[in-house]
Design a protein around this motif. Structure first.
Motif, mmCIF file in Angstrom:
data_model
loop_
_atom_site.group_PDB
_atom_site.id
_atom_site.type_symbol
_atom_site.label_atom_id
_atom_site.label_comp_id
_atom_site.label_asym_id
_atom_site.label_seq_id
_atom_site.Cartn_x
_atom_site.Cartn_y
_atom_site.Cartn_z
ATOM 1 N N THR A 152 -15.903 1.377 5.803
ATOM 2 C CA THR A 152 -14.481 1.732 5.250
ATOM 3 C C THR A 152 -14.363 1.729 4.106
ATOM 4 O O THR A 152 -15.227 0.930 3.288
ATOM 5 N N PRO A 154 -11.438 1.449 1.482
ATOM 6 C CA PRO A 154 -10.090 1.415 1.462
ATOM 7 C C PRO A 154 -9.226 2.329 0.414
ATOM 8 O O PRO A 154 -8.353 2.736 0.763
ATOM 9 N N LYS A 157 -8.903 5.495 1.706
ATOM 10 C CA LYS A 157 -8.385 5.736 3.091
ATOM 11 C C LYS A 157 -9.396 6.556 3.987
ATOM 12 O O LYS A 157 -8.916 7.481 4.652
ATOM 13 N N LYS A 158 -10.495 6.430 3.839
ATOM 14 C CA LYS A 158 -11.624 6.980 4.806
ATOM 15 C C LYS A 158 -12.506 5.780 5.452
ATOM 16 O O LYS A 158 -12.822 4.781 4.846
ATOM 17 N N SER A 174 -10.762 10.757 7.560
ATOM 18 C CA SER A 174 -9.529 10.279 6.471
ATOM 19 C C SER A 174 -8.471 9.767 7.632
ATOM 20 O O SER A 174 -8.035 10.435 8.527
ATOM 21 N N GLN A 176 -4.423 7.582 7.533
ATOM 22 C CA GLN A 176 -3.125 7.813 6.752
ATOM 23 C C GLN A 176 -2.868 6.310 6.030
ATOM 24 O O GLN A 176 -2.007 6.020 5.453
ATOM 25 N N CYS A 177 -3.853 5.240 6.187
ATOM 26 C CA CYS A 177 -3.698 3.972 5.722
ATOM 27 C C CYS A 177 -5.126 3.439 5.096
ATOM 28 O O CYS A 177 -5.820 4.158 5.256
ATOM 29 N N LYS A 178 -4.880 2.465 4.165
ATOM 30 C CA LYS A 178 -5.832 1.934 3.568
ATOM 31 C C LYS A 178 -6.656 1.129 4.804
ATOM 32 O O LYS A 178 -6.149 0.619 5.648
ATOM 33 N N CYS A 179 -7.900 1.169 4.517
ATOM 34 C CA CYS A 179 -8.853 0.697 5.863
ATOM 35 C C CYS A 179 -9.761 -0.456 5.293
ATOM 36 O O CYS A 179 -10.511 -0.017 4.303
ATOM 37 N N THR A 193 -5.468 -3.367 7.637
ATOM 38 C CA THR A 193 -4.955 -2.289 6.582
ATOM 39 C C THR A 193 -4.231 -3.233 5.417
ATOM 40 O O THR A 193 -3.803 -2.560 4.215
#
Length: 331
Positions: A152, A154, A157-158, A174, A176-179, A193
């Motif tokens: 991840t 963060p 967001k990928k 990609s 839609q959230c921080k990972c 997230t």
């Protein structure tokens, strides 16, 4: 009485010997060894090749048809086990929050500050085998199958999908959230997230996702047990929770000696290891959330991982270059 030829007797003996060897291999699998490596080498004679044609030996293999033998590790009672420092590895100038074991026993770590992956040998002498620079700062690492790993990023967001052998990037997903933290089991992928925990079904690319938890913040670390239940911690609320795939709460764990939980790991029988960053300890829970024991005097653990095959707990300490390895042995 029908006379049996010498050739038939010889072939019968070969069959019996191979059957006996097969039984010996099965018996070895059931021995109570925590570590076992066996190498059997022999010249494969031309006559032995003919054994493959016997239908009764369909499951037997030769060096030309390899079938891996997995040794069942010794079952450890974590409550009464002796825990000793096995070794300490030095990884300079690191900020590691994620890592996972490859199927060959090597350890792949994610260095957040240096924006790179570090592949390490941890069997005996510690050695850095390979480093892979990335375009962003990695956080979570999860090996999938024998040939791939998910990493991840963060801030971007990928999620990267890499080849385990070459560490070359095969795909970039990609979101839609921080990972942050990531865990997989079957076709289920769970990602922390920081503000929630989300679950993807059928692969990250298919985008079939639902939010498991949005009640707690500080949810970086996640894990999955063998039944596909989701385990996550919140350093903001000093809490560990487990939910099933439907989102139903199975347990919620808090303790006066658990402060700022960082790092999650799952043991062979579903035990849960939780690092207490500010409480300088590691809590070991049963699969149902019952406290089994607390390992004290663990200096600010920020990443932990239990290696089931060796009954060793790997702990990365914050503020130092120490990767400490604790060995669990039965009473």
């Amino acid at each position: 009485m029908e006379k049996v030829s010498e050739q038939e007797i010889t072939e019968t003996r070969r069959v019996l010997r191979c059957s006996r060897m097969k039984q010996i291999c099965e018996d070895l699998q059931n021995l109570r060894y925590s570590k076992l490596e066996i190498s059997i080498q022999a010249k494969l004679l031309e006559n032995a090749r003919k054994l493959k044609n016997f239908t009764c030996l369909a499951e037997l293999t030769s060096n030309e048809h390899l079938k891996p033998v997995k040794v069942r590790p010794e079952k450890i009672d974590l409550v009464n086990a002796t825990v000793k420092t096995d070794c300490v590895f030095q990884i300079s100038e690191n900020n590691i929050y994620g890592g996972d074991f490859q199927s060959n026993g090597k350890l792949l770590l994610a260095d957040n500050n240096q924006m790179k992956l570090i592949l390490c040998n941890i069997d005996g002498i510690f050695a850095v085998l390979q480093e892979k620079k990335l375009s962003g700062s990695p956080f979570g690492v999860c090996c999938i199958g024998k040939n791939e790993v998910l990493v991840t990023l963060p801030d971007e967001k990928k999620v990267l999908r890499l080849d385990l052998d070459s560490l070359e990037i095969k795909d970039t997903v990609s979101l839609q959230c921080k990972c942050y933290g990531i865990a997989t089991s079957g076709n289920i992928t769970v990602i922390g997230t920081r503000d929630s925990v989300v679950m993807f079904s059928g692969g990250l690319e298919e985008r079939e996702c639902k939010t498991i938890s949005s009640y707690l913040s500080g949810t970086d670390d996640v894990a999955l047990d063998d039944e596909g239940n989701v385990i996550y911690s919140s350093y903001s609320h000093n809490k560990v929770r487990k939910q099933d795939k439907g989102g139903n709460l199975l347990f919620s764990y808090t303790h006066e000696k658990l402060k700022d939980p960082y790092g999650l790991a799952v043991g062979r029988n579903g035990e849960i290891f939780v690092g207490g960053f500010s409480s300088n300890n590691i809590h070991i829970l049963s699969g149902s959330g019952k406290l089994l024991r607390i390992l004290e005097e663990i200096e600010k653990p920020k990443w932990i991982k239990f290696q089931i095959d060796t009954n060793r707990l790997f702990v990365m300490e914050s503020g130092s270059s120490n990767l400490k390895v604790y060995q669990f042995t039965g009473p």
